[in-house]
Design a protein around this motif. Structure first.
Motif, PDB file in Angstrom:
ATOM      1  N   ARG A   1     -18.439  10.326  28.413  1.00 44.12           N
ATOM      2  CA  ARG A   1     -19.179   9.050  28.466  1.00 44.12           C
ATOM      3  C   ARG A   1     -18.907   8.338  29.796  1.00 44.12           C
ATOM      4  O   ARG A   1     -18.675   7.122  29.825  1.00 44.12           O
ATOM      5  N   LYS A   2     -19.018   9.074  30.900  1.00 42.89           N
ATOM      6  CA  LYS A   2     -18.726   8.501  32.207  1.00 42.89           C
ATOM      7  C   LYS A   2     -19.826   8.738  33.239  1.00 42.89           C
ATOM      8  O   LYS A   2     -19.614   8.579  34.432  1.00 42.89           O
ATOM      9  N   LEU A   3     -21.018   9.118  32.791  1.00 40.79           N
ATOM     10  CA  LEU A   3     -22.087   9.415  33.742  1.00 40.79           C
ATOM     11  C   LEU A   3     -22.638   8.145  34.383  1.00 40.79           C
ATOM     12  O   LEU A   3     -22.785   7.108  33.739  1.00 40.79           O
ATOM     13  N   LYS A   4     -22.992   8.262  35.671  1.00 43.19           N
ATOM     14  CA  LYS A   4     -23.586   7.171  36.427  1.00 43.19           C
ATOM     15  C   LYS A   4     -25.104   7.190  36.280  1.00 43.19           C
ATOM     16  O   LYS A   4     -25.703   8.175  35.844  1.00 43.19           O
ATOM     17  N   TRP A   5     -25.736   6.091  36.700  1.00 46.82           N
ATOM     18  CA  TRP A   5     -27.182   5.946  36.499  1.00 46.82           C
ATOM     19  C   TRP A   5     -27.982   7.038  37.196  1.00 46.82           C
ATOM     20  O   TRP A   5     -28.975   7.533  36.661  1.00 46.82           O
ATOM     21  N   TYR A   6     -27.571   7.430  38.414  1.00 52.83           N
ATOM     22  CA  TYR A   6     -28.345   8.437  39.132  1.00 52.83           C
ATOM     23  C   TYR A   6     -28.208   9.814  38.489  1.00 52.83           C
ATOM     24  O   TYR A   6     -29.163  10.607  38.507  1.00 52.83           O
ATOM     25  N   GLN A   7     -27.042  10.106  37.902  1.00 59.12           N
ATOM     26  CA  GLN A   7     -26.893  11.365  37.177  1.00 59.12           C
ATOM     27  C   GLN A   7     -27.789  11.388  35.944  1.00 59.12           C
ATOM     28  O   GLN A   7     -28.435  12.394  35.642  1.00 59.12           O
ATOM     29  N   ILE A   8     -27.843  10.269  35.244  1.00 56.71           N
ATOM     30  CA  ILE A   8     -28.699  10.166  34.053  1.00 56.71           C
ATOM     31  C   ILE A   8     -30.171  10.260  34.440  1.00 56.71           C
ATOM     32  O   ILE A   8     -30.955  10.978  33.812  1.00 56.71           O
ATOM     33  N   GLY A   9     -30.557   9.540  35.488  1.00 60.76           N
ATOM     34  CA  GLY A   9     -31.954   9.537  35.911  1.00 60.76           C
ATOM     35  C   GLY A   9     -32.446  10.911  36.315  1.00 60.76           C
ATOM     36  O   GLY A   9     -33.521  11.365  35.886  1.00 60.76           O
ATOM     37  N   PHE A  10     -31.688  11.606  37.163  1.00 60.12           N
ATOM     38  CA  PHE A  10     -32.081  12.941  37.586  1.00 60.12           C
ATOM     39  C   PHE A  10     -32.127  13.906  36.401  1.00 60.12           C
ATOM     40  O   PHE A  10     -33.034  14.746  36.301  1.00 60.12           O
ATOM     41  N   SER A  11     -31.143  13.809  35.503  1.00 57.45           N
ATOM     42  CA  SER A  11     -31.092  14.724  34.369  1.00 57.45           C
ATOM     43  C   SER A  11     -32.261  14.494  33.407  1.00 57.45           C
ATOM     44  O   SER A  11     -32.866  15.450  32.905  1.00 57.45           O
ATOM     45  N   LEU A  12     -32.579  13.230  33.128  1.00 63.17           N
ATOM     46  CA  LEU A  12     -33.725  12.935  32.273  1.00 63.17           C
ATOM     47  C   LEU A  12     -35.021  13.455  32.886  1.00 63.17           C
ATOM     48  O   LEU A  12     -35.867  14.041  32.196  1.00 63.17           O
ATOM     49  N   PHE A  13     -35.188  13.253  34.189  1.00 62.18           N
ATOM     50  CA  PHE A  13     -36.404  13.714  34.867  1.00 62.18           C
ATOM     51  C   PHE A  13     -36.501  15.233  34.833  1.00 62.18           C
ATOM     52  O   PHE A  13     -37.555  15.797  34.509  1.00 62.18           O
ATOM     53  N   ALA A  14     -35.391  15.908  35.176  1.00 61.98           N
ATOM     54  CA  ALA A  14     -35.415  17.366  35.214  1.00 61.98           C
ATOM     55  C   ALA A  14     -35.631  17.956  33.824  1.00 61.98           C
ATOM     56  O   ALA A  14     -36.324  18.972  33.664  1.00 61.98           O
ATOM     57  N   THR A  15     -35.049  17.331  32.806  1.00 64.94           N
ATOM     58  CA  THR A  15     -35.239  17.804  31.438  1.00 64.94           C
ATOM     59  C   THR A  15     -36.680  17.590  30.991  1.00 64.94           C
ATOM     60  O   THR A  15     -37.273  18.438  30.312  1.00 64.94           O
ATOM     61  N   ASN A  16     -37.260  16.451  31.375  1.00 61.53           N
ATOM     62  CA  ASN A  16     -38.636  16.130  31.006  1.00 61.53           C
ATOM     63  C   ASN A  16     -39.631  17.092  31.657  1.00 61.53           C
ATOM     64  O   ASN A  16     -40.489  17.667  30.991  1.00 61.53           O
ATOM     65  N   PHE A  17     -39.510  17.272  32.975  1.00 61.18           N
ATOM     66  CA  PHE A  17     -40.459  18.138  33.679  1.00 61.18           C
ATOM     67  C   PHE A  17     -39.905  19.549  33.764  1.00 61.18           C
ATOM     68  O   PHE A  17     -39.464  20.020  34.803  1.00 61.18           O
ATOM     69  N   SER A  18     -39.953  20.194  32.632  1.00 58.69           N
ATOM     70  CA  SER A  18     -39.454  21.545  32.511  1.00 58.69           C
ATOM     71  C   SER A  18     -40.484  22.520  33.061  1.00 58.69           C
ATOM     72  O   SER A  18     -41.561  22.147  33.518  1.00 58.69           O
ATOM     73  N   ALA A  19     -40.136  23.795  32.992  1.00 63.08           N
ATOM     74  CA  ALA A  19     -41.078  24.826  33.407  1.00 63.08           C
ATOM     75  C   ALA A  19     -42.355  24.764  32.568  1.00 63.08           C
ATOM     76  O   ALA A  19     -43.467  24.925  33.082  1.00 63.08           O
ATOM     77  N   SER A  20     -42.195  24.514  31.265  1.00 64.26           N
ATOM     78  CA  SER A  20     -43.379  24.403  30.408  1.00 64.26           C
ATOM     79  C   SER A  20     -44.209  23.193  30.790  1.00 64.26           C
ATOM     80  O   SER A  20     -45.442  23.208  30.679  1.00 64.26           O
ATOM     81  N   GLY A  21     -43.543  22.119  31.272  1.00 64.71           N
ATOM     82  CA  GLY A  21     -44.276  20.953  31.722  1.00 64.71           C
ATOM     83  C   GLY A  21     -45.097  21.247  32.962  1.00 64.71           C
ATOM     84  O   GLY A  21     -46.275  20.856  33.067  1.00 64.71           O
ATOM     85  N   LEU A  22     -44.512  21.930  33.935  1.00 65.02           N
ATOM     86  CA  LEU A  22     -45.230  22.264  35.157  1.00 65.02           C
ATOM     87  C   LEU A  22     -46.453  23.127  34.866  1.00 65.02           C
ATOM     88  O   LEU A  22     -47.562  22.851  35.328  1.00 65.02           O
ATOM     89  N   ILE A  23     -46.250  24.171  34.089  1.00 64.61           N
ATOM     90  CA  ILE A  23     -47.370  25.064  33.771  1.00 64.61           C
ATOM     91  C   ILE A  23     -48.344  24.412  32.802  1.00 64.61           C
ATOM     92  O   ILE A  23     -49.568  24.479  32.985  1.00 64.61           O
ATOM     93  N   GLY A  24     -47.822  23.747  31.770  1.00 68.89           N
ATOM     94  CA  GLY A  24     -48.688  23.148  30.760  1.00 68.89           C
ATOM     95  C   GLY A  24     -49.511  21.997  31.292  1.00 68.89           C
ATOM     96  O   GLY A  24     -50.723  21.915  31.046  1.00 68.89           O
ATOM     97  N   ILE A  25     -48.881  21.080  32.050  1.00 65.70           N
ATOM     98  CA  ILE A  25     -49.602  19.919  32.576  1.00 65.70           C
ATOM     99  C   ILE A  25     -50.609  20.337  33.636  1.00 65.70           C
ATOM    100  O   ILE A  25     -51.739  19.852  33.670  1.00 65.70           O
ATOM    101  N   THR A  26     -50.211  21.249  34.536  1.00 67.26           N
ATOM    102  CA  THR A  26     -51.146  21.717  35.569  1.00 67.26           C
ATOM    103  C   THR A  26     -52.348  22.394  34.934  1.00 67.26           C
ATOM    104  O   THR A  26     -53.494  22.150  35.327  1.00 67.26           O
ATOM    105  N   GLY A  27     -52.104  23.250  33.940  1.00 67.45           N
ATOM    106  CA  GLY A  27     -53.209  23.922  33.264  1.00 67.45           C
ATOM    107  C   GLY A  27     -54.106  22.947  32.523  1.00 67.45           C
ATOM    108  O   GLY A  27     -55.338  23.068  32.543  1.00 67.45           O
TER     109      GLY A  27
END
Length: 515
Positions: A38-64
């Motif tokens: 329970r020691k993560l900083k805001w930038y670690q959380i922000g990058f992780s949420l973004f990367a988790t959200n825009f997964s490989a399925s997101g890139l292919i699924g949203i583009t398609g």
């Protein structure tokens, strides 16, 4: 793929593995392993949420989806940003104050073990068969095209082993560290795709002129095949509420934050990064309509863009961005599912188990989940497009859990009996709609119109059954209150409200421009 592209791709993969395996990893206790202490900083959380959200399925699924239906696919993203703001300003205080490891643990304390079990089982299934399997399917689909010597199954297994390796060894700390660097490569790769696609079409003015009629309209008519305006108002908000508020895969990052301020600002950062999706994922998909006309398989659009538009060297970098998205989503989903299994089932049945033993159970669970997801992933090709597979299942499945979770947090009168009845009534309603509509064919209903009636039935059942039961004694830390959302330092909260207002303004401004 040329030798240069292959060297670039393998080089980045090696760097990601080194970052995950060789950095400092805290795995001494369950809190270290599952929530990074329970020691993560805001930038670690922000990058992780973004990367988790825009997964490989997101890139292919949203583009398609953008190729097929246009900009309307962005409705999922801007509604998601609104859910992020709500989470940050309203719910963070309760989620952080509950001091739980998982949402299922929250439901145990708020209701009882039965509700927790139903939630955990169902969400684990969603994580494994939607989040994880969807990303693996997308990864196998694209990488097999550039590495034809390897079968799709082989590609899936390699990615699983790579992401699973540092997830198992280093836990949440290793995942957060790799996610930060993977997000940067993901963003760079997405910008390169956007640049080369818009350049190929002749620039912004030419893009606006050549885009098919109606493809740049966010708000669509009632008869739209993709996002009718009624579905935008009633279906997408419920799906967005599940994804950002009720999904362990995303909430675990808020639980891992150092404090409320870091959690809120991490959420805001993810929201600002999500605004980029319109320009670096959705619009390139629309540009591909002009550049690569006639493709009939939506899931093949993104790979085709890489082949047709990118020069040597750039292709390797963009593929590295794709692998970044794939590994980031995979490691986060693995860890979320492992946390649910370990903390909600194993620890519940073995309360005397030591923290070190729990960590090892989590590692073994991760490998089991890897195997199940890898076996199921190739089956997704039998369900139409990747985007329809994901959104269709979520539309039918998630509304009862959204109602029970949020109902328990915002309505003190909600009882465990009401929660069980609400889950049962909602799931039965969803099953009946699917059976009578999709299987028997008595009526047609767009999948975005399913969440609302399911949610209404669940909410009505929760309300009616709870009112007929005894008033529950609920720990105040599990309930929302106007004071609980305030941080110890009111200055931080005031600043965060201004950040939230800016994010909302940018988001709604974009909606207004493309309405």
């Amino acid at each position: 793929m040329t030798i240069i592209d292959g060297i670039i791709l393998l080089g980045f993969i090696a760097v990601f593995l080194a970052i995950g395996l060789l950095g400092e990893n805290k795995t001494e206790t369950t809190e270290d392993y599952f929530l990074a202490g329970r020691k993560l900083k805001w930038y670690q959380i922000g990058f992780s949420l973004f990367a988790t959200n825009f997964s490989a399925s997101g890139l292919i699924g949203i583009t398609g989806a953008a190729y097929v239906i246009g900009i309307a696919i962005y409705n999922y993203e801007w509604v998601g940003i609104m859910a992020i703001v709500f989470f940050a300003l309203v719910m963070v205080g309760v989620v952080r104050g509950s001091r739980v490891y998982t949402i299922a643990q929250y439901l145990t304390e708020r209701y009882d073990e039965r509700v927790k079990t139903l939630y955990s089982v169902f969400i684990i299934l969603l994580l494994v068969f939607i989040d994880m399997a969807g990303s693996l399917y997308a990864g196998g689909l694209l990488l097999h095209q550039f590495i034809p010597e390897l079968s799709t199954h082989a590609v899936i297994m390699i990615i699983m082993l790579m992401a699973g390796l540092y997830s198992v060894v280093g836990g949440m700390t290793a995942i957060s560290r790799t996610d930060m660097y993977q997000s940067l490569i993901l963003i760079l790769g997405a910008f390169l795709i956007a640049y080369f696609s818009l350049s190929a079409v002749g620039g912004w003015s030419a893009f606006l002129e050549t885009a098919p009629e109606g493809s740049l309209n966010l708000i669509r008519g009632l008869d739209d095949r993709a996002v009718p305006w009624t579905g935008l108002l009633t279906g997408i908000p419920i799906i967005g509420a599940y994804y950002w508020l009720v999904n362990q895969n995303m909430v675990q990052w808020v639980l891992s934050a150092q404090d409320q301020t870091e959690a809120r600002r991490g959420l805001f950062m993810a929201g600002f990064l999500k605004t980029l999706a319109l320009f670096v994922i959705v619009l390139p998909g629309i540009a591909a309509i002009t550049l690569i006309p006639g493709l009939t398989e939506a899931d093949r659009i993104y790979p085709a863009m890489l082949v047709e538009l990118l020069p040597v060297g750039v292709l390797g970098l963009v593929l590295a961005g794709f692998v970044s998205a794939l590994m980031s989503n995979t490691d986060s989903t693995l860890h979320a599912a492992s946390t649910l299994v370990t903390m909600d089932f194993i620890k519940g049945h073995r309360p005397d188990i030591s923290p070190r033993q729990l960590v090892w159970v989590g590692r073994v669970t991760t490998f089991i989940i890897i195997g199940v997801s890898a076996i199921w992933a190739p089956m997704i090709g039998n369900f139409g497009t990747l985007f329809e597979y994901v959104q269709g299942l979520l539309s039918y499945a998630v509304a009862p859990f959204v109602v029970v979770y949020l109902g328990g947090m915002f309505w003190p009168r909600a009882t465990s009996g009401g929660a069980i009845a609400a889950l049962a009534a909602g799931l039965v309603t969803a099953a009946l709609i699917g059976l009578l509509g999709d299987v028997v064919g008595l009526f047609y209903i767009h999948y975005l119109h399913v969440p609302l009636p399911v949610a209404v039935v669940s909410a009505g059942t929760l309300f009616a059954v709870s009112l007929h039961g005894d008033i529950p004694a609920v720990d105040p830390r599990l309930l929302w209150s106007s004071t609980r959302s305030l941080d110890a330092t009111k200055v931080n909260m005031a600043r965060d409200r201004w950040i939230a207002a800016l994010l909302v303004l940018i988001t709604l401004g974009t909606v207004f421009v493309f309405k």
